[in-house]
Design a protein around this motif. Structure first.
Motif, PDB file in Angstrom:
ATOM      1  N   LEU A 196      13.285  65.305  42.579  1.00 14.60           N
ATOM      2  CA  LEU A 196      12.792  63.986  42.952  1.00 14.60           C
ATOM      3  C   LEU A 196      12.818  63.789  44.455  1.00 14.60           C
ATOM      4  O   LEU A 196      13.646  64.361  45.162  1.00 14.60           O
ATOM      5  N   GLU A 197      11.921  62.936  44.944  1.00  8.76           N
ATOM      6  CA  GLU A 197      11.748  62.728  46.381  1.00  8.76           C
ATOM      7  C   GLU A 197      12.596  61.600  46.948  1.00  8.76           C
ATOM      8  O   GLU A 197      12.408  61.205  48.083  1.00  8.76           O
ATOM      9  N   THR A 198      13.492  61.083  46.170  1.00 15.17           N
ATOM     10  CA  THR A 198      14.352  60.010  46.649  1.00 15.17           C
ATOM     11  C   THR A 198      15.777  60.267  46.177  1.00 15.17           C
ATOM     12  O   THR A 198      15.984  60.820  45.094  1.00 15.17           O
ATOM     13  N   LYS A 199      16.740  59.887  46.992  1.00 10.41           N
ATOM     14  CA  LYS A 199      18.139  60.093  46.601  1.00 10.41           C
ATOM     15  C   LYS A 199      18.567  59.091  45.543  1.00 10.41           C
ATOM     16  O   LYS A 199      19.517  59.316  44.812  1.00 10.41           O
ATOM     17  N   ASP A 200      17.868  57.962  45.456  1.00 10.05           N
ATOM     18  CA  ASP A 200      18.130  56.982  44.410  1.00 10.05           C
ATOM     19  C   ASP A 200      17.292  57.386  43.206  1.00 10.05           C
ATOM     20  O   ASP A 200      16.086  57.178  43.174  1.00 10.05           O
ATOM     21  N   GLY A 253      17.027  56.207  40.403  1.00 13.02           N
ATOM     22  CA  GLY A 253      16.496  55.107  39.609  1.00 13.02           C
ATOM     23  C   GLY A 253      17.337  54.757  38.403  1.00 13.02           C
ATOM     24  O   GLY A 253      18.347  55.382  38.088  1.00 13.02           O
ATOM     25  N   SER A 254      16.858  53.739  37.714  1.00 12.93           N
ATOM     26  CA  SER A 254      17.607  53.172  36.597  1.00 12.93           C
ATOM     27  C   SER A 254      17.696  54.113  35.399  1.00 12.93           C
ATOM     28  O   SER A 254      18.554  53.939  34.543  1.00 12.93           O
ATOM     29  N   LEU A 255      16.827  55.097  35.307  1.00 18.04           N
ATOM     30  CA  LEU A 255      16.847  56.008  34.163  1.00 18.04           C
ATOM     31  C   LEU A 255      17.757  57.220  34.372  1.00 18.04           C
ATOM     32  O   LEU A 255      17.935  58.027  33.465  1.00 18.04           O
ATOM     33  N   ALA A 256      18.328  57.351  35.570  1.00 17.55           N
ATOM     34  CA  ALA A 256      19.123  58.537  35.897  1.00 17.55           C
ATOM     35  C   ALA A 256      20.248  58.776  34.892  1.00 17.55           C
ATOM     36  O   ALA A 256      20.427  59.905  34.417  1.00 17.55           O
ATOM     37  N   LEU A 274       9.491  59.218  39.289  1.00 19.14           N
ATOM     38  CA  LEU A 274       9.728  58.533  38.024  1.00 19.14           C
ATOM     39  C   LEU A 274       9.555  57.040  38.289  1.00 19.14           C
ATOM     40  O   LEU A 274      10.465  56.380  38.782  1.00 19.14           O
ATOM     41  N   VAL A 275       8.368  56.557  38.012  1.00 20.29           N
ATOM     42  CA  VAL A 275       8.044  55.160  38.275  1.00 20.29           C
ATOM     43  C   VAL A 275       7.421  54.543  37.025  1.00 20.29           C
ATOM     44  O   VAL A 275       6.840  55.252  36.206  1.00 20.29           O
ATOM     45  N   PRO A 276       7.539  53.221  36.857  1.00 15.58           N
ATOM     46  CA  PRO A 276       7.057  52.569  35.642  1.00 15.58           C
ATOM     47  C   PRO A 276       5.593  52.857  35.302  1.00 15.58           C
ATOM     48  O   PRO A 276       5.245  53.047  34.142  1.00 15.58           O
ATOM     49  N   GLU A 277       4.710  52.918  36.319  1.00  9.28           N
ATOM     50  CA  GLU A 277       3.299  53.116  35.994  1.00  9.28           C
ATOM     51  C   GLU A 277       2.991  54.473  35.375  1.00  9.28           C
ATOM     52  O   GLU A 277       1.925  54.688  34.827  1.00  9.28           O
ATOM     53  N   LYS A 278       3.954  55.393  35.414  1.00 12.61           N
ATOM     54  CA  LYS A 278       3.772  56.684  34.762  1.00 12.61           C
ATOM     55  C   LYS A 278       4.371  56.694  33.350  1.00 12.61           C
ATOM     56  O   LYS A 278       4.428  57.735  32.712  1.00 12.61           O
ATOM     57  N   ASN A 279       4.838  55.564  32.910  1.00 11.53           N
ATOM     58  CA  ASN A 279       5.444  55.442  31.573  1.00 11.53           C
ATOM     59  C   ASN A 279       6.645  56.363  31.416  1.00 11.53           C
ATOM     60  O   ASN A 279       6.830  56.988  30.418  1.00 11.53           O
TER      61      ASN A 279
END
Length: 170
Positions: A10-14, A16-19, A165-170
């Motif tokens: 992933l391209e961010t250290k955060d 996200g909520s699904l981690a 991993l973003v919402p618009e990608k489901n």
């Protein structure tokens, strides 16, 4: 028969909520800087490939930046190189630099990606320049029919995901 092993670069250290949910399922999360920082991005993903592999497939969702990750994966000996287009950015390609970048990406992806997926014909045309070799697959599908020939290592089947991993990608 063992379960596939999934790695997400992933391209961010955060992450996200699904981690937490992914980790609980056995997914391994790796931070790789975005392609906008080319040197760090290359080092980060090359490190994942070297330390966590070998991988059987790299499935890339980073659109025009996909050739960079897939080229590294090919260099690392990954047999299945998948480019996946989730969007049609053709309307955004008005500037000459953006159009050149898109054309460069298309030319490299053509022979590099041995599997081309897109969520729509427009998304396929944008990333690949055509729909001929792309499998059109709207979001939400059974992955079994796209699995590559199994080459187990210690009874494992490894896949690395490259993308956001973003919402618009489901």
């Amino acid at each position: 028969q063992s379960r596939p092993e999934f790695h997400f670069a992933l391209e961010t250290k955060d992450f996200g909520s699904l981690a937490e949910d992914f980790v609980a399922l056995g997914v391994r999360l790796h931070f790789c800087p975005a392609p906008t920082d080319a040197a760090q991005s290359v080092r980060g993903f090359a490190d994942v490939l070297a330390r966590q592999g070998p991988f059987h497939a790299v499935h890339c969702h980073t659109h025009y930046a996909s050739p960079f990750s897939l080229a590294l994966a090919r260099w690392a000996g990954v047999p299945a190189l998948v480019a996946h287009s989730h969007a049609d950015f053709s309307r955004q390609a008005k500037q000459i630099g953006r159009r050149c970048y898109r054309e460069f990406s298309r030319r490299i992806l053509g022979p590099l990606a041995n599997r081309k997926l897109a969520v729509s014909e427009a998304a396929a045309r944008d990333l690949f320049g055509h729909t001929g070799q792309a499998t059109i697959m709207p979001c939400g599908f059974a992955v079994d029919r796209f699995c590559v020939e199994r080459r187990p290592r210690r009874g494992e089947f490894n896949v690395v995901h490259v993308g956001r991993l973003v919402p618009e990608k489901n």
